[in-house]
Motif scaffolding. Structure first.
Motif, PDB file in Angstrom:
ATOM      1  N   VAL A  21      32.757  60.042 116.596  1.00 26.69           N
ATOM      2  CA  VAL A  21      32.898  58.588 116.644  1.00 26.69           C
ATOM      3  C   VAL A  21      32.199  57.981 117.843  1.00 26.69           C
ATOM      4  O   VAL A  21      31.595  56.921 117.766  1.00 26.69           O
ATOM      5  N   ARG A  22      32.263  58.687 118.975  1.00 23.21           N
ATOM      6  CA  ARG A  22      31.699  58.084 120.183  1.00 23.21           C
ATOM      7  C   ARG A  22      30.179  58.013 120.154  1.00 23.21           C
ATOM      8  O   ARG A  22      29.575  57.223 120.869  1.00 23.21           O
ATOM      9  N   GLU A 147      28.565  46.053 115.096  1.00 17.18           N
ATOM     10  CA  GLU A 147      28.526  47.424 115.622  1.00 17.18           C
ATOM     11  C   GLU A 147      29.867  47.805 116.248  1.00 17.18           C
ATOM     12  O   GLU A 147      30.357  48.929 116.059  1.00 17.18           O
ATOM     13  N   ARG A 151      32.436  50.828 114.779  1.00 18.67           N
ATOM     14  CA  ARG A 151      32.915  51.961 115.582  1.00 18.67           C
ATOM     15  C   ARG A 151      34.435  51.940 115.712  1.00 18.67           C
ATOM     16  O   ARG A 151      35.081  52.991 115.636  1.00 18.67           O
ATOM     17  N   SER A 154      35.915  53.267 112.624  1.00  9.11           N
ATOM     18  CA  SER A 154      35.770  54.722 112.555  1.00  9.11           C
ATOM     19  C   SER A 154      36.831  55.425 113.394  1.00  9.11           C
ATOM     20  O   SER A 154      37.380  56.447 112.986  1.00  9.11           O
TER      21      SER A 154
END
Length: 515
Positions: A21-22, A147, A151, A154
């Motif tokens: 994820v990061r 964006e 994230r 996610s």
């Protein structure tokens, strides 16, 4: 699949999610989003269990916010410390996270609302600011709102997909274990910045056992440099043998780490009324003066950090430092933490403190403080550990055990530097190592090359040097050579060589004669 295998698989999933994820974001910078989301899921599921009260006909997550009365809300906050409306629950937010264009602002609103629900209640100090480091405006999440939301969604879905099992049966342990697994891995991969706030579990276990030794119950436990709370929580894991009556107390100077510690308490199912973690500088602005003394103190303070010391003339009159008659050096605050802990310690309790080894043999003010501690019979045991047990440093640290109820004036020294299991990045204390140390600590028996109890007079004659190596002789691991046997073997070898040379000369003469 065994319980340990299930846990290992869960750890693998968590770390995989955290890394996937990061993306390109540094793991240390990104840790708050994974840890914060795990915490959000925990308190949501915990709150649902409370609100449903075991009634399977009630599905709190499906209820309308409008049916919640002020009385229901008030009662819940008094019990749990916070309130979460159905629409704020993790499971409801994650269900629409992928398609929610306002996900980032919704999360900020919900987190603020959960924190503000405690305003005016006794839980306010333990709830306020818990999500402060979950910064949805940060460019670490992305440069655009889309964006950032992608994230965030996610992260939410990743944590939602973790197999934490039945909440009532096991997820409390698994949540807490998952949280500690994450912060230990972030610490291990962050170098010094991570290692400063996390004490490895094996060392934490030893420290907790030392502080709680032979105390069936303690009034409360305290860590003046709490970090992420790992040392305090190791004490909780000793509950079968040691009852901690009035809870867990700690102070932490770093704001982010302070939030980690408070989350860690909740994730290990310690309710808000059983812990108090304060933010601030322990040496200059100590909290919990009204709560002391403590029957158990555990601590891994920062090594040799600077502090005000003699620059503040009032500190020499502080009740914590005045008895020693001298302040710890400005460039090395180690003994300031030690004296602080001693001041907060009860007459029946123990303090177990991780220390930089240099403070046990250096001169000047540190020598005078050691003299104060020994002359007043506060030093029970000093234990030298193996190197490379901690994240971010390879130093072979020392544990100082303080007590105000010693029955004699001898000081025990234990050399545990050979007790460790070598792993890829760090050494580890295993259960058998901890058991060995604790057995010798409890018996106070001398053990050649490992432990020795030393008289006050011997320490005084040695200028109050408290280095373990000054009192416990290291085992000589050099091979013992039998000189007589060696000389005999050399004589035989030389004779054989001489005979060989003679034989070669005969052969050469014979060859030359043939020619």
């Amino acid at each position: 699949m065994t319980h340990s295998q299930q846990r290992a698989e869960l750890h693998r999933q968590i770390w995989q999610i955290a890394n996937e994820v990061r993306g390109s974001v540094d793991g240390w910078d990104f840790k708050q989003y994974v840890l914060g989301t795990l915490f959000y899921r925990f308190i949501s599921e915990n709150f649902v269990i409370y609100m449903e009260g075991g009634d399977k006909s009630v599905a709190y997550a499906k209820l309308s916010d409008d049916i919640i009365t002020p009385a229901i809300k008030d009662d819940a906050i008094k019990t749990k410390g916070y309130f979460i409306y159905p629409s704020w629950l993790f499971q409801n937010v994650v269900a629409n996270a992928k398609t929610n264009p306002n996900l980032n602002t919704d999360l900020v609103r919900i987190f603020n609302a959960i924190e503000n629900s405690a305003n005016g209640y006794s839980s306010e100090a333990n709830i306020k600011g818990l999500f402060a480091d979950f910064d949805i405006t940060s460019n670490r999440l992305g440069n655009t709102v889309l964006e950032k939301n992608t994230r965030l969604a996610s992260v939410l879905r990743g944590v939602a997909g973790l197999g934490l099992g039945s909440f009532e049966d096991s997820s409390i342990d698994l949540f807490g274990d998952a949280y500690e697994f994450l912060i230990s891995n972030y610490a291990a991969n962050a170098g010094k910045s991570g290692g400063e706030f996390f004490t490895p579990q094996s060392v934490s276990k030893l420290i907790a056992q030392l502080a709680l030794h032979q105390q069936a119950s303690v009034n409360k436990i305290y860590d003046p440099a709490a970090g992420s709370g790992s040392l305090l929580l190791q004490a909780k894991k000793q509950f079968d043998e040691h009852q901690i009556e009035d809870g867990f107390f700690g102070q932490e100077i770093n704001h982010t780490t302070y939030n980690l510690a408070r989350m860690n308490m909740f994730l290990h199912n310690i309710n808000y009324d059983k812990f108090a973690i304060a933010l601030g500088n322990t040496l200059i602005d100590p909290q919990f003066k009204d709560e002391k003394p403590f029957d158990a103190i555990v601590s891994n303070p920062p090594y040799s950090v600077q502090w005000k010391g003699s620059d503040d003339p009032t500190l020499i009159n502080d009740e914590r430092f005045a008895p020693a008659g001298v302040l710890a050096p400005k460039s090395k605050a180690d003994f300031a933490f030690v004296l602080h802990a001693l001041n907060y310690l009860s007459g029946k309790g123990r303090a177990a403190i991780v220390c930089f080894p240099g403070i046990f043999y250096r001169g000047g003010a540190e020598q005078k403080i050691r003299q104060h501690l020994v002359d007043n019979n506060y030093v029970e045991t000093i234990i030298s550990l193996a190197p490379n047990l901690f994240f971010g440093t390879t130093i072979a640290v020392t544990i100082l055990v303080l007590s105000k109820h010693k029955t004699n004036t001898r000081t025990q020294f234990i050399d545990a530097s050979a007790l460790f299991k070598k792993e890829t990045n760090n050494n580890v204390l295993e259960e058998e190592h901890i058991a060995h140390i604790m057995a010798v600590f409890g018996s106070k028996a001398d053990q050649e090359h490992f432990a020795r109890s030393v008289s006050h007079a011997e320490i005084a004659d040695n200028d109050y040097n408290l280095s373990v190596s000054s009192y416990v002789a290291a085992k000589d691991t050099r091979e013992v050579v039998n000189i007589t046997k060696l000389n005999a073997e050399l004589t035989t070898t030389v004779a054989n060589i001489d005979q060989l040379r003679a034989d070669i000369e005969v052969i050469i003469v014979e060859i030359e004669g043939v020619e």
